[in-house]
Design an enzyme around this catalytic site. Sequence first.
Site, PDB file in Angstrom:
ATOM      1  N   ASP A 207      20.948 -35.145  19.003  1.00 23.60           N
ATOM      2  CA  ASP A 207      20.272 -34.473  20.010  1.00 23.60           C
ATOM      3  C   ASP A 207      20.821 -34.786  21.747  1.00 23.60           C
ATOM      4  OD1 ASP A 207      18.694 -33.024  18.190  1.00 23.60           O
ATOM      5  OD2 ASP A 207      17.391 -34.546  18.376  1.00 23.60           O
TER       6      ASP A 207
ATOM      7  N   LYS B  44      24.989 -31.575  22.507  1.00 24.08           N
ATOM      8  CA  LYS B  44      26.482 -31.107  22.277  1.00 24.08           C
ATOM      9  C   LYS B  44      26.327 -29.554  22.084  1.00 24.08           C
ATOM     10  CE  LYS B  44      25.380 -33.097  18.169  1.00 24.08           C
ATOM     11  NZ  LYS B  44      24.118 -33.819  18.575  1.00 24.08           N
TER      12      LYS B  44
ATOM     13  N   GLY C 157      19.969 -28.982  15.461  1.00 22.29           N
ATOM     14  CA  GLY C 157      19.027 -27.996  16.395  1.00 22.29           C
ATOM     15  C   GLY C 157      19.934 -28.162  17.652  1.00 22.29           C
ATOM     16  N   HIS C 158      20.700 -27.040  18.041  1.00 22.35           N
ATOM     17  CA  HIS C 158      21.642 -27.244  19.143  1.00 22.35           C
ATOM     18  C   HIS C 158      21.061 -25.999  20.195  1.00 22.35           C
ATOM     19  CE1 HIS C 158      25.155 -29.107  16.962  1.00 22.35           C
ATOM     20  NE2 HIS C 158      24.116 -29.734  16.776  1.00 22.35           N
TER      21      HIS C 158
ATOM     22  N   GLN D 195      24.736 -33.753  14.649  1.00 18.34           N
ATOM     23  CA  GLN D 195      24.163 -35.168  14.529  1.00 18.34           C
ATOM     24  C   GLN D 195      24.821 -36.203  15.541  1.00 18.34           C
ATOM     25  OE1 GLN D 195      24.730 -33.602  11.217  1.00 18.34           O
ATOM     26  NE2 GLN D 195      22.806 -32.651  11.757  1.00 18.34           N
TER      27      GLN D 195
HETATM   28  P1  GDP Z   1      22.140 -31.359  20.492  1.00 17.82           P
HETATM   29  O1  GDP Z   1      21.519 -31.232  19.222  1.00 17.82           O
HETATM   30  O2  GDP Z   1      23.087 -32.307  20.847  1.00 17.82           O
HETATM   31  O3  GDP Z   1      22.863 -29.826  20.707  1.00 17.82           O
HETATM   32  O4  GDP Z   1      20.740 -31.393  21.499  1.00 17.82           O
HETATM   33  P2  GDP Z   1      19.521 -30.645  21.511  1.00 17.82           P
HETATM   34  O5  GDP Z   1      19.681 -29.331  22.181  1.00 17.82           O
HETATM   35  O6  GDP Z   1      18.834 -30.867  20.131  1.00 17.82           O
HETATM   36  O7  GDP Z   1      18.859 -31.492  22.551  1.00 17.82           O
HETATM   37  C1  GDP Z   1      19.123 -31.472  23.950  1.00 17.82           C
HETATM   38  C2  GDP Z   1      18.009 -31.049  24.751  1.00 17.82           C
HETATM   39  O8  GDP Z   1      18.039 -31.369  26.081  1.00 17.82           O
HETATM   40  C3  GDP Z   1      17.730 -29.696  24.674  1.00 17.82           C
HETATM   41  O9  GDP Z   1      16.326 -29.324  25.068  1.00 17.82           O
HETATM   42  C4  GDP Z   1      18.486 -28.998  26.199  1.00 17.82           C
HETATM   43  O10 GDP Z   1      18.384 -27.847  26.360  1.00 17.82           O
HETATM   44  C5  GDP Z   1      18.359 -30.156  26.896  1.00 17.82           C
HETATM   45  N1  GDP Z   1      19.476 -30.439  27.837  1.00 17.82           N
HETATM   46  C6  GDP Z   1      20.457 -30.559  27.789  1.00 17.82           C
HETATM   47  N2  GDP Z   1      21.345 -31.009  28.831  1.00 17.82           N
HETATM   48  C7  GDP Z   1      20.289 -31.221  29.972  1.00 17.82           C
HETATM   49  C8  GDP Z   1      20.470 -31.688  31.139  1.00 17.82           C
HETATM   50  O11 GDP Z   1      21.273 -32.013  31.732  1.00 17.82           O
HETATM   51  N3  GDP Z   1      19.071 -31.832  31.649  1.00 17.82           N
HETATM   52  C9  GDP Z   1      17.815 -31.433  31.021  1.00 17.82           C
HETATM   53  N4  GDP Z   1      16.610 -31.762  31.663  1.00 17.82           N
HETATM   54  N5  GDP Z   1      17.828 -31.136  30.025  1.00 17.82           N
HETATM   55  C10 GDP Z   1      18.951 -30.948  29.240  1.00 17.82           C
HETATM   56  P1  IMO Z   2      21.547 -32.400  16.061  1.00 20.72           P
HETATM   57  O1  IMO Z   2      23.038 -31.769  15.650  1.00 20.72           O
HETATM   58  C1  IMO Z   2      18.940 -35.738  15.513  1.00 20.72           C
HETATM   59  C2  IMO Z   2      18.210 -37.186  11.519  1.00 20.72           C
HETATM   60  C3  IMO Z   2      16.933 -36.917  10.997  1.00 20.72           C
HETATM   61  C4  IMO Z   2      16.676 -38.246   9.971  1.00 20.72           C
HETATM   62  C5  IMO Z   2      18.160 -38.347   9.540  1.00 20.72           C
HETATM   63  C6  IMO Z   2      18.507 -37.861   8.282  1.00 20.72           C
HETATM   64  O2  IMO Z   2      20.729 -31.619  16.526  1.00 20.72           O
HETATM   65  O3  IMO Z   2      21.973 -33.690  16.980  1.00 20.72           O
HETATM   66  P2  IMO Z   2      18.673 -35.197   7.271  1.00 20.72           P
HETATM   67  O4  IMO Z   2      17.847 -34.400   7.472  1.00 20.72           O
HETATM   68  O5  IMO Z   2      20.082 -34.973   7.900  1.00 20.72           O
HETATM   69  O6  IMO Z   2      18.812 -35.881   5.788  1.00 20.72           O
HETATM   70  O7  IMO Z   2      17.843 -36.547   8.023  1.00 20.72           O
HETATM   71  O8  IMO Z   2      19.074 -37.831  10.300  1.00 20.72           O
HETATM   72  N1  IMO Z   2      19.033 -36.075  12.140  1.00 20.72           N
HETATM   73  C7  IMO Z   2      19.059 -35.813  13.390  1.00 20.72           C
HETATM   74  N2  IMO Z   2      18.428 -36.324  14.434  1.00 20.72           N
HETATM   75  N3  IMO Z   2      19.513 -34.711  15.596  1.00 20.72           N
HETATM   76  C8  IMO Z   2      20.300 -34.145  14.624  1.00 20.72           C
HETATM   77  O9  IMO Z   2      21.128 -33.108  14.669  1.00 20.72           O
HETATM   78  C9  IMO Z   2      19.817 -34.670  13.200  1.00 20.72           C
HETATM   79  N4  IMO Z   2      20.262 -34.130  12.020  1.00 20.72           N
HETATM   80  C10 IMO Z   2      19.495 -35.209  11.258  1.00 20.72           C
HETATM   81  O10 IMO Z   2      16.023 -37.033  11.998  1.00 20.72           O
HETATM   82  O11 IMO Z   2      16.572 -39.354  10.816  1.00 20.72           O
HETATM   83 MG    MG Z   3      19.632 -31.278  18.384  1.00 23.22          MG
END
Ligand code: GDP
Ligand code: IMO
Ligand code: MG
Length: 426
Positions: A13, A16, A40-41, A222
Amino acid sequence: MSQLVIQGSQWGDEGKGKITDYFAQQADMVVRSQGGNNAGHSIVYNNHRYALKLVPSGIFNPNTINVIANGTVVNLEALKGELDLLESQGITKYQLVISDRANILMPYHIDLDGAKEANLGQAKIGTTKKGIGPCYTSKAERIGLRMGDLLEDEYLKDHLKSILPIINIELKSYNLKEYSFDEVYSYLKKYAEIFKDKITNTSILINKYIKENKKVLFEGAQGAMLCLDHGTYPYVTSSSPLANGVSLNSGVACYLLDKVLGVAKAYTTRVGEGPFPSELFDKNADLLREKGHEYGTVTKRPRRIGYLDCVVLNYVKNITGMQHLALMLVDVLSVLDELKICVSYSLDGKTIDYVPSNLYAYNRCKPNYITLPTFKEDISNCKSYDELPTNCKKYIEAIEEITGLKVSIISVGPDRNQTIVREKLF
Ligand code: GDP
Ligand code: IMO
Ligand code: MG
């Protein structure tokens, strides 16, 4: 500058999706090489927020080919649902292919994930309950089904007949519902019809693009600390999210993947269980969680929050060779009254600068911080490095000094446009 690997460098999270989508505007191809719909991106542009799970983040550029490569696990039903949702949101012109070698994540893998977590009790991993661990287990046990099997009906039937009894023994041992051949076969045939035109040898395609000097982006899922080998085992996912794994997981020579961009939040978050030395339990955690909307994209769980941990970043740099950082959610830091960076740990009276392999030892690590002055300005409209407040720049420069990594990108908001680029990488 034709290939770039996007590497999550914390516990997932990191942002990416945002960075991949940003670069995807110039990419000919975007490849997801591991994980499944546990990812979840989030992507924000034109006032719309999209949440991608298995679909690569190049999907919004109709000129980009999106590849779900061999190292991924594909939940057919979830993928169909994800594409339907995108289409209902107006994303209809896209290109997507799926590796014939990607394993299929079946409904029984999801049942097993839930049962195994329940049986672990206090020791549960806190998985996303999407069946990821059991699916990769089937793969390693050689009782998996692969996307290419959907195109070979005789093999599909024979293989299913031999593996299903083994799977049912395991289901039965957890008092779970067993699956009949007809039920599983008709499920697979339904999705074979839907996906058959998208299934191909993606390794050939990716290598062709690389040879033609086209721009290929590899989107990590991840984060490195969730790596099955190098993460906080057993509190990890069941694949390797490292840049090192991209070669194997997409069928490309490792020497072709020499540029790695680490993505890190300006602080740290984690969902699920497991060690997290710089975790905060005070009001600062709540302030960061609310300003950063730190709730899981997939499971909606509140994310655990902590200060930036440079021991982790240095550890990940060492394993992956990442050369650059995209520092994300920098705007969120302004809720804090002072900024802290973890620079080492204290373990049993000794100062250490590495991540111990053992869970109990890592749990005993106490973070050692440096403290920097904060900034209170709203930076979400800043367009250049020079516009950032002095204390914000000092924080970024401290990270560069501690890690030896160039902070090449600074993200100041979720939108595609809220991105400051200091160096052209792709
Ligand atoms: P990923 O799994 O690495 O793609 O990251 P996620 O999308 O799960 O989580 C990142 C969160 O931060 C999302 O809700 C994005 O919309 C938000 N986000 C990304 N970059 C920024 C930023 O620079 N500032 C803020 N406030 N939110 C951001
Ligand atoms: P993105 O791509 C954050 C975590 C789960 C748990 C562990 C194992 O959005 O960064 P799993 O379901 O993969 O067997 O769970 O890994 N986990 C993540 N945490 N971002 C993710 O993906 C994750 N994918 C798995 O919360 O701790
Ligand atoms: Mg994510």
